[in-house]
Design an enzyme around this catalytic site. Sequence first.
Site, PDB file in Angstrom:
ATOM      1  N   LYS A  49       0.829  -1.198   0.000  1.00  0.00           N
ATOM      2  CA  LYS A  49       0.000   0.000   0.000  1.00  0.00           C
ATOM      3  C   LYS A  49       0.871   1.258   0.000  1.00  0.00           C
ATOM      4  O   LYS A  49       1.879   1.330   0.713  1.00  0.00           O
ATOM      5  CB  LYS A  49      -0.918  -0.015   1.229  1.00  0.00           C
ATOM      6  CG  LYS A  49      -1.899   1.161   1.305  1.00  0.00           C
ATOM      7  CD  LYS A  49      -2.790   1.036   2.533  1.00  0.00           C
ATOM      8  CE  LYS A  49      -3.765   2.191   2.672  1.00  0.00           C
ATOM      9  NZ  LYS A  49      -4.653   2.032   3.831  1.00  0.00           N
ATOM     10  N   SER A 107      -9.466   2.182   3.038  1.00  0.00           N
ATOM     11  CA  SER A 107      -8.592   2.943   2.167  1.00  0.00           C
ATOM     12  C   SER A 107      -7.574   2.079   1.425  1.00  0.00           C
ATOM     13  O   SER A 107      -6.886   2.561   0.526  1.00  0.00           O
ATOM     14  CB  SER A 107      -7.850   3.990   3.014  1.00  0.00           C
ATOM     15  OG  SER A 107      -6.999   3.366   3.966  1.00  0.00           O
ATOM     16  N   SER A 134     -10.008  -0.156   7.300  1.00  0.00           N
ATOM     17  CA  SER A 134      -9.404  -0.034   5.971  1.00  0.00           C
ATOM     18  C   SER A 134      -8.725  -1.277   5.432  1.00  0.00           C
ATOM     19  O   SER A 134      -8.204  -1.270   4.320  1.00  0.00           O
ATOM     20  CB  SER A 134      -8.404   1.129   5.963  1.00  0.00           C
ATOM     21  OG  SER A 134      -9.073   2.360   6.101  1.00  0.00           O
TER      22      SER A 134
END
Length: 322
Positions: free
Chosen positions: A97, A166, A190
Amino acid sequence: LGNPPLRSANALGASATGMTTSADPARLGAVEAASAIAAGTLGVQEFLDALMARIDARDGEISAWACLDAEGAWSRARELDRHAATGPLHGVPVGVKDVIDVQGIPSAYGSPAFAANIPQRDAACVARLRRAGALILGKTVTAKFATYSPGPTRNPRDPSRTPGGSSSGSAAAVADCQVPLALGTQTAGSVIRPASFCGIFGFKPSFGRYEIEGMLPTAPSLDTLGTFARSVADIALLDAVLAGEAHIGLPVPRVTGIAICRSPTWQQASPDMRRALEDAGARLAQSGASVRELDLGAQFEGLAEAQAVLHRHEAFRCLGEI
């Protein structure tokens, strides 16, 4: 494919429809791939070639990647093919990420303002992946600063729907067989939300199980590193590596008990969601797991509201200048 250089996701080719066949190495999970590589029946470059072909064919539609380090991945694959497996993730590509530092690859945090931010060292979790033999394929799309402004990623199950945030890119890339494993972060939901939306497994561990040095802080009391995979066995392997408990032998998950918890927000869940949780509990019990009900009690009333206040306060302290 040759050795394409570091590139942004929007430089990928046009999308293609349809899923790969079962014979496609891109569909292998991490445990399967690592075992085949260790046995000499699958080359690291062969595995990477299948994944890169999948990305080239699909990611124009899915937009899971913020930045691919194809040149670095190919170099690492050639190196790993020259040596016998010495770690449990030998030759297994991982997506990271874009709020977690990878040396030499931009950490843009989902914002064009940080496009030129190039970390000079790996985050602790990335260093641990490399020591286990993994190769870092690139950075996956995040909501801006891992908060609420979504990126371009679409749900591979239905591109008209959200992949969740996210950690949207990590979940979508794993779900679409573009990479077998990915890292995400969770401050509220998330990891578990995008994993659920994309139909894969997400794992949010206990606080302190994984090192988070080199990860963008958004609310330090709540921030957690998390993982994505397409099987529980792959989640267990990645967990063992990140927690420093893995060796060359693959870990065997052990389940001691499972609790079904209807939290104080249970009444906010849809009827379908309630049935899904209850069905999961029943299926686990039928499979021999020890399943019990967990009542959090009145002291947990207001917990969701308290979390929101804490999250906003700490996010302002971490990101207020931005």
